[in-house]
Design an enzyme around this catalytic site. Structure first.
Site, PDB file in Angstrom:
ATOM      1  CD  GLU A 102      41.703  39.735  28.272  1.00 53.65           C
ATOM      2  OE1 GLU A 102      42.530  40.605  27.933  1.00 53.65           O
ATOM      3  OE2 GLU A 102      42.024  38.728  28.942  1.00 53.65           O
ATOM      4  CG  HIS A 105      42.853  39.587  33.845  1.00 56.59           C
ATOM      5  ND1 HIS A 105      43.473  39.225  35.018  1.00 56.59           N
ATOM      6  CD2 HIS A 105      43.843  39.962  32.988  1.00 56.59           C
ATOM      7  CE1 HIS A 105      44.788  39.369  34.887  1.00 56.59           C
ATOM      8  NE2 HIS A 105      45.022  39.822  33.670  1.00 56.59           N
ATOM      9  CG  HIS A 170      51.140  40.489  31.655  1.00 56.31           C
ATOM     10  ND1 HIS A 170      51.082  41.811  32.029  1.00 56.31           N
ATOM     11  CD2 HIS A 170      49.864  40.004  31.806  1.00 56.31           C
ATOM     12  CE1 HIS A 170      49.851  42.129  32.378  1.00 56.31           C
ATOM     13  NE2 HIS A 170      49.095  41.047  32.267  1.00 56.31           N
ATOM     14  CG  HIS A 285      58.379  24.242  35.095  1.00 53.93           C
ATOM     15  ND1 HIS A 285      58.664  25.294  35.936  1.00 53.93           N
ATOM     16  CD2 HIS A 285      57.175  23.756  35.496  1.00 53.93           C
ATOM     17  CE1 HIS A 285      57.668  25.444  36.802  1.00 53.93           C
ATOM     18  NE2 HIS A 285      56.761  24.515  36.558  1.00 53.93           N
ATOM     19  CG  HIS A 343      51.253  24.616  39.959  1.00 53.15           C
ATOM     20  ND1 HIS A 343      51.902  23.937  40.965  1.00 53.15           N
ATOM     21  CD2 HIS A 343      52.197  24.834  38.993  1.00 53.15           C
ATOM     22  CE1 HIS A 343      53.165  23.748  40.637  1.00 53.15           C
ATOM     23  NE2 HIS A 343      53.371  24.291  39.446  1.00 53.15           N
TER      24      HIS A 343
END
Length: 392
Positions: A102, A105, A170, A285, A343
């Site tokens: 985290e 990032h 986000h 999706h 992906h």
């Protein structure tokens, strides 16, 4: 968070940004501003992929506060708190590894913010000196405010405990940031190698430009749906293909699945989200992907015919095939983390390439329209010349 911890955190982001800034400074490239922009593009793609890894490895709450970690600038200083949380819940959201994922990032995001500030400052400086169009400061300034908005949603992602709609926005803002940076990069490339002439008439280019915009809208919708799948952990709601649970149209709960403002894993009323809601999220999706493949595929087909757009169209086609392959692999291979991150990266590459296609199509169209205007002016001048001679 104490002021000293905030200062340490800001210093860490600056230190991470020093590496790409140094690469630009020592580069032999004469156009260092252009190089800075494209390095920021590269790092933003990395950030989007690492953000996907953070989310999919369940590390989004590895540090349950923001911007630091238990009020500290890094997990080393917060080690005692992290170990205590991990001891209470060994498989919970807070572990030493997840805390580092985290925070890395966040450090990368801060570094990109520093690069964007550098772009904005340089653009304003150059614009005041010479008013050159490639340094027009409006876009770099918009990027600065955009990255601040993205940072705010990063904070809300943590403080609202991974609420799906916030995490999805986000993600979309990250893709939007990438698109704006690529557009700025296209502007810098255009300053180095401007379009001298269009290789098709304005009518053809106008259609390609409209298709490119339409494809970008389709991709944005699909990324939003994909983000909704990921943030609701609905990837394995359908484990077969082309059927879902052995049915063409499975049992689905659209009302709960697509209710936006709710907690992770809960309905708006606070009950556990039914599996049929996750099935609805996944199914939409998956099936909208066919629309996206058809729409972008047709755009690629039309753009391929134009020599100036063929290279970009070829790359879009390649990434589109790979994106479909990784999407299917997440189903058949039970969602391995590496393929899921690929992906996510494929979606970022499609954003990058479609933005480039839109930019090139726009300037090809501008060149064609300018050519038509010049042709009309010359024609009117030739028509006016005989009449002027006859009057004499």
């Amino acid at each position: 968070m104490h002021l000293s911890a905030l200062a340490q955190l800001g210093l860490t982001g600056l230190l991470v940004a020093l590496l790409p800034l140094t690469m630009v400074w020592v580069s032999s490239d004469a156009n260092k501003y252009r190089k800075l922009v494209w390095i920021a593009v590269f790092l933003t793609v990395d950030l989007i992929m690492f953000g996907g890894f953070t989310r999919l490895s369940d590390s989004g709450l590895g540090c349950p506060d923001w911007p630091g970690c238990y009020g500290s600038a890094n997990p080393f200083l917060a080690h005692e708190h992290i170990v205590a949380a991990e001891t209470l819940m060994p498989t919970g959201p807070v572990t030493v590894v997840k805390a580092w994922i985290e925070m890395i990032h966040r450090y990368l995001a801060m570094a990109i913010g520093v690069l964007i500030v550098a772009m904005m400052v340089q653009a304003w400086r150059q614009w005041r000196k010479n008013r050159r169009q490639e340094f027009a400061p409006a876009l770099p300034t918009a990027l600065f405010f955009f990255v601040c908005l993205q940072g705010a949603f990063g904070a809300w992602t943590v403080t609202l405990k991974l609420q799906p709609v916030i995490v999805t926005i986000h993600l979309l803002l990250g893709m939007g940031l990438l698109s704006l940076l690529v557009w700025l990069g296209g502007r810098q490339d255009h300053a180095v190698s401007p379009v001298l002439r269009a290789d098709a008439d304005a009518a053809v280019l106008r259609k390609v430009r409209a298709l490119a915009i339409f494809s970008a809208v389709l991709l944005a919708l699909q990324i939003a749906l994909g983000g909704w799948v990921s943030t609701n952990y609905a990837t394995l709601a359908c484990t077969d293909f082309p059927l879902c649970g052995g049915k063409v149209i499975p049992d689905m709960d659209f009302q709960h699945g697509f209710h936006l403002w709710r907690e992770l894993g809960k309905t708006a009323a606070g009950h556990y989200l039914p599996f049929s809601a996750l099935t609805a999220i996944h199914w939409v999706h998956r099936n909208f992907a066919f629309v996206v493949l058809a729409g972008i595929g047709y755009t690629v087909f039309r753009a391929w015919k134009l020599p100036s757009l063929r290279g970009t169209a070829r790359l879009i086609a390649l990434v589109l095939v790979l994106q479909a392959a990784t999407g299917l692999a997440t189903i058949y291979l039970n969602w391995p983390l590496a393929i899921a991150v690929m992906h996510n990266g494929g979606a970022a590459l499609l954003v990058l390439l479609l933005t480039m296609l839109n930019y090139k199509a726009k300037f090809q169209l501008d060149a064609a329209q300018n050519r038509n205007i010049q042709h009309c002016i010359h024609r009117d001048q030739r028509a006016a010349a005989p009449s002027a001679l006859s009057q004499k």
